[in-house]
Structure formats: C-alpha cells, structure tokens
Design a protein around this motif. Structure first.
Motif, PDB file in Angstrom:
ATOM      1  N   LEU A   1      11.112 122.776   8.342  1.00  0.00           N
ATOM      2  CA  LEU A   1      12.171 123.241   9.227  1.00  0.00           C
ATOM      3  C   LEU A   1      12.335 122.312  10.425  1.00  0.00           C
ATOM      4  O   LEU A   1      13.465 122.008  10.830  1.00  0.00           O
ATOM      5  CB  LEU A   1      11.876 124.666   9.705  1.00  0.00           C
ATOM      6  N   LEU A   2      11.219 121.867  11.001  1.00  0.00           N
ATOM      7  CA  LEU A   2      11.330 120.920  12.119  1.00  0.00           C
ATOM      8  C   LEU A   2      12.045 119.652  11.675  1.00  0.00           C
ATOM      9  O   LEU A   2      12.938 119.150  12.380  1.00  0.00           O
ATOM     10  CB  LEU A   2       9.939 120.575  12.666  1.00  0.00           C
ATOM     11  N   ASP A   3      11.674 119.122  10.506  1.00  0.00           N
ATOM     12  CA  ASP A   3      12.352 117.932   9.987  1.00  0.00           C
ATOM     13  C   ASP A   3      13.851 118.185   9.819  1.00  0.00           C
ATOM     14  O   ASP A   3      14.669 117.310  10.108  1.00  0.00           O
ATOM     15  CB  ASP A   3      11.740 117.529   8.636  1.00  0.00           C
ATOM     16  N   ALA A   4      14.188 119.390   9.346  1.00  0.00           N
ATOM     17  CA  ALA A   4      15.599 119.725   9.149  1.00  0.00           C
ATOM     18  C   ALA A   4      16.350 119.782  10.480  1.00  0.00           C
ATOM     19  O   ALA A   4      17.474 119.278  10.598  1.00  0.00           O
ATOM     20  CB  ALA A   4      15.722 121.065   8.420  1.00  0.00           C
ATOM     21  N   PHE A   5      15.717 120.373  11.498  1.00  0.00           N
ATOM     22  CA  PHE A   5      16.363 120.468  12.807  1.00  0.00           C
ATOM     23  C   PHE A   5      16.608 119.080  13.399  1.00  0.00           C
ATOM     24  O   PHE A   5      17.649 118.837  14.020  1.00  0.00           O
ATOM     25  CB  PHE A   5      15.500 121.287  13.766  1.00  0.00           C
ATOM     26  N   ILE A   6      15.663 118.180  13.192  1.00  0.00           N
ATOM     27  CA  ILE A   6      15.824 116.807  13.687  1.00  0.00           C
ATOM     28  C   ILE A   6      16.904 116.090  12.885  1.00  0.00           C
ATOM     29  O   ILE A   6      17.767 115.397  13.444  1.00  0.00           O
ATOM     30  CB  ILE A   6      14.482 116.051  13.622  1.00  0.00           C
ATOM     31  N   ARG A   7      16.863 116.250  11.572  1.00  0.00           N
ATOM     32  CA  ARG A   7      17.841 115.588  10.696  1.00  0.00           C
ATOM     33  C   ARG A   7      19.271 116.050  10.993  1.00  0.00           C
ATOM     34  O   ARG A   7      20.213 115.254  10.968  1.00  0.00           O
ATOM     35  CB  ARG A   7      17.482 115.888   9.240  1.00  0.00           C
ATOM     36  N   MET A   8      19.430 117.333  11.301  1.00  0.00           N
ATOM     37  CA  MET A   8      20.767 117.877  11.575  1.00  0.00           C
ATOM     38  C   MET A   8      21.226 117.632  13.012  1.00  0.00           C
ATOM     39  O   MET A   8      22.337 117.971  13.377  1.00  0.00           O
ATOM     40  CB  MET A   8      20.779 119.382  11.289  1.00  0.00           C
ATOM     41  N   GLY A   9      20.341 117.080  13.832  1.00  0.00           N
ATOM     42  CA  GLY A   9      20.719 116.770  15.205  1.00  0.00           C
ATOM     43  C   GLY A   9      20.642 117.953  16.147  1.00  0.00           C
ATOM     44  O   GLY A   9      21.258 117.939  17.213  1.00  0.00           O
ATOM     45  N   TRP A  10      19.868 118.982  15.783  1.00  0.00           N
ATOM     46  CA  TRP A  10      19.679 120.122  16.681  1.00  0.00           C
ATOM     47  C   TRP A  10      18.615 119.817  17.727  1.00  0.00           C
ATOM     48  O   TRP A  10      18.661 120.321  18.846  1.00  0.00           O
ATOM     49  CB  TRP A  10      19.228 121.356  15.897  1.00  0.00           C
ATOM     50  N   ILE A  11      17.674 119.006  17.330  1.00  0.00           N
ATOM     51  CA  ILE A  11      16.518 118.671  18.176  1.00  0.00           C
ATOM     52  C   ILE A  11      16.317 117.167  18.150  1.00  0.00           C
ATOM     53  O   ILE A  11      16.541 116.522  17.116  1.00  0.00           O
ATOM     54  CB  ILE A  11      15.252 119.396  17.665  1.00  0.00           C
ATOM     55  N   GLU A  12      15.896 116.617  19.265  1.00  0.00           N
ATOM     56  CA  GLU A  12      15.566 115.195  19.344  1.00  0.00           C
ATOM     57  C   GLU A  12      14.173 115.020  19.929  1.00  0.00           C
ATOM     58  O   GLU A  12      13.797 115.738  20.867  1.00  0.00           O
ATOM     59  CB  GLU A  12      16.568 114.456  20.240  1.00  0.00           C
ATOM     60  N   ARG A  13      13.415 114.123  19.357  1.00  0.00           N
ATOM     61  CA  ARG A  13      12.102 113.798  19.907  1.00  0.00           C
ATOM     62  C   ARG A  13      12.255 113.001  21.198  1.00  0.00           C
ATOM     63  O   ARG A  13      13.199 112.212  21.339  1.00  0.00           O
ATOM     64  CB  ARG A  13      11.272 112.992  18.910  1.00  0.00           C
ATOM     65  N   ARG A  14      11.312 113.197  22.123  1.00  0.00           N
ATOM     66  CA  ARG A  14      11.306 112.419  23.357  1.00  0.00           C
ATOM     67  C   ARG A  14      10.265 111.308  23.237  1.00  0.00           C
ATOM     68  O   ARG A  14       9.198 111.517  22.654  1.00  0.00           O
ATOM     69  CB  ARG A  14      10.946 113.304  24.542  1.00  0.00           C
ATOM     70  N   PRO A  15      10.537 110.149  23.804  1.00  0.00           N
ATOM     71  CA  PRO A  15       9.547 109.071  23.750  1.00  0.00           C
ATOM     72  C   PRO A  15       8.311 109.422  24.575  1.00  0.00           C
ATOM     73  O   PRO A  15       8.428 109.986  25.673  1.00  0.00           O
ATOM     74  CB  PRO A  15      10.296 107.866  24.335  1.00  0.00           C
ATOM     75  N   LEU A  16       7.150 109.146  24.012  1.00  0.00           N
ATOM     76  CA  LEU A  16       5.871 109.323  24.705  1.00  0.00           C
ATOM     77  C   LEU A  16       5.687 110.747  25.235  1.00  0.00           C
ATOM     78  O   LEU A  16       5.175 110.956  26.334  1.00  0.00           O
ATOM     79  CB  LEU A  16       5.733 108.315  25.848  1.00  0.00           C
ATOM     80  N   SER A  17       6.110 111.735  24.455  1.00  0.00           N
ATOM     81  CA  SER A  17       5.968 113.125  24.882  1.00  0.00           C
ATOM     82  C   SER A  17       5.954 114.025  23.659  1.00  0.00           C
ATOM     83  O   SER A  17       6.624 113.765  22.659  1.00  0.00           O
ATOM     84  CB  SER A  17       7.128 113.527  25.799  1.00  0.00           C
ATOM     85  N   ARG A  18       5.183 115.131  23.756  1.00  0.00           N
ATOM     86  CA  ARG A  18       5.204 116.149  22.710  1.00  0.00           C
ATOM     87  C   ARG A  18       6.425 117.045  22.863  1.00  0.00           C
ATOM     88  O   ARG A  18       6.791 117.761  21.938  1.00  0.00           O
ATOM     89  CB  ARG A  18       3.940 117.008  22.777  1.00  0.00           C
TER      90      ARG A  18
END
Length: 231
Positions: free
Chosen positions: A191-208
């Motif tokens: 689900l996390l991968d899906a949220f990132i793939r769909m553009g709902w969530i973005e990872r931040r650099p050097l942060s959890r």
C-alpha cells in the motif's frame, strides 16, 4: 556451556548513541552513505564507518558499493521491528531548534516504519480500513475482506500476489508515537508503494517523514474518509 544467542552483544551495539542514531535513520528502508549517516549521528565519517563495520559484522546492516560510494541499509525487517519496539520505551529526545521541532512534527504526522506507513496517518488508515470493513482485526493481525481486496485492487494492489511473498502478510505494528496500531507486513508495504506510485505521498530526502501531496489529501479523504490536518 551456554550456547544460546548472546543478547548482550546485540544490546551493546544498539546502546551506543552514535550507532543508535544511525540505526534509527535506517528505519526508512533506504540506502545511505557513511557520510549521510555520520550527519545523522553527529560524528565524523571515519567514526561512522567504524560503527557501520560493527553493525555489518553483527549482520544488522548490509552495504552496496556504487561508484565511489558505499551505501548501507538494514538487512532484516525483523531488526526494524525490534528497533521500533524499543522506541516505544524510549524517552522523547530533547528538541533544541525550530528545525528539530518541525522534523518531530512531520515524523509524528506521517513517516515510514521500515517499508510501511506509520505515524498519525498510518494509524488513521488502519483504523479506517477496519471501520470500512476492508480489514478485520484480531489480537495479532488483520485479515482482508472481499470488500477490502476489491478496494486494494483498484489501488493497484493484488492481494493474492502480495500473499505469495515470503513474509508476514498483514500484521499489526504498535506505533511508538501514536501508541496505537498501524498496518505492517507485505500488505502494508504494498500500500505504501501504491501511495507513492500514485503521487499521494512523497518521500523526503534524509528523513523518515513523508509528505502528503495535495492530490493525496483529496484521495485519502475520498477513498478512506481521512481528513489531513495542516500543522
């Protein structure tokens, strides 16, 4: 003669403040260089490399060389689970700057817990999945309903395929900041991968911490009835 695994050796590795800081940074399931991890721990790169060698010898991290740099990552999901459990008992860190305060708020709002979603958003998602009858909850895990499998398929997550992975499928993970459960296991990761793939969530650099995009705010509200509060 005692031939059981030596817990004290593992505990000694974790209790060093520099190694603890680097292990905590690695909880987002990404690769980092020794220089980046040195920044998290507030030590010199040479010192970080020494600590990382210790962790590698203990089979807690793996490394991969690419170009001039060597990148490090946690080796096992189980190591991440143990570290997250320890965070439940850990006292809050001292916040000494506005930047640290902002990072703390961001991590508590939405972050990765190894390879799945955690923080306030992760807990709300798990609770809504149960409330909407997408998941059933028992004392140790969740089970997916037919209604849930249909919803996840619309998000690009095939439950049958996810179940084939050689790992826990859909277990509960106690969130250290919320003190409630979020969704972990292979389904949580998918689900996390899906949220990132769909553009709902973005990872931040050097942060959890992860950022919820404007699209994500709308879609979490539409699909799961989760209101994203600004802070």
């Amino acid at each position: 003669m005692n031939v059981t695994p030596n817990i004290a050796e593992v505990a000694k590795l974790i209790t060093d403040p520099s190694r603890a800081a680097m292990l905590t940074a690695l909880l987002d399931d990404r690769f980092y260089t020794a220089s980046e991890l040195a920044g998290f721990a507030g030590v010199k790169q040479q010192t970080a490399s020494f600590h990382l060698a210790k962790l590698a010898d203990a089979d807690m991290v793996v490394s991969q060389k690419q170009g001039r740099h060597r990148y490090y990552r946690l080796k096992h999901a189980e190591t991440a689970r143990i570290l997250e459990t320890l965070l439940l008992a850990a006292p809050p860190g001292e916040i000494r700057s506005f930047r640290q305060s902002a990072e703390d708020r961001a991590i508590r709002k939405a972050r990765t817990c190894y390879d799945h979603l955690a923080g306030s958003l992760g807990v709300k998602l798990a609770e809504q999945l149960v409330s909407m009858d997408f998941l059933k909850e028992n004392e140790e895990a969740f089970t997916v309903t037919e209604k849930g499998a249909s919803c996840f398929k619309e998000l690009g997550v095939d439950v049958r395929e996810v179940k084939r992975k050689r790992r826990s499928f859909c277990h509960r993970c106690l969130d250290w900041s919320e003190r409630r459960y979020h969704l972990a296991g292979a389904l949580g990761s998918a689900l996390l991968d899906a949220f990132i793939r769909m553009g709902w969530i973005e990872r931040r650099p050097l942060s959890r911490a992860v950022s919820i995009t404007p699209k994500g705010e709308k879609e979490f509200e539409r699909v799961f009835h989760i209101s994203i509060k600004k802070n």
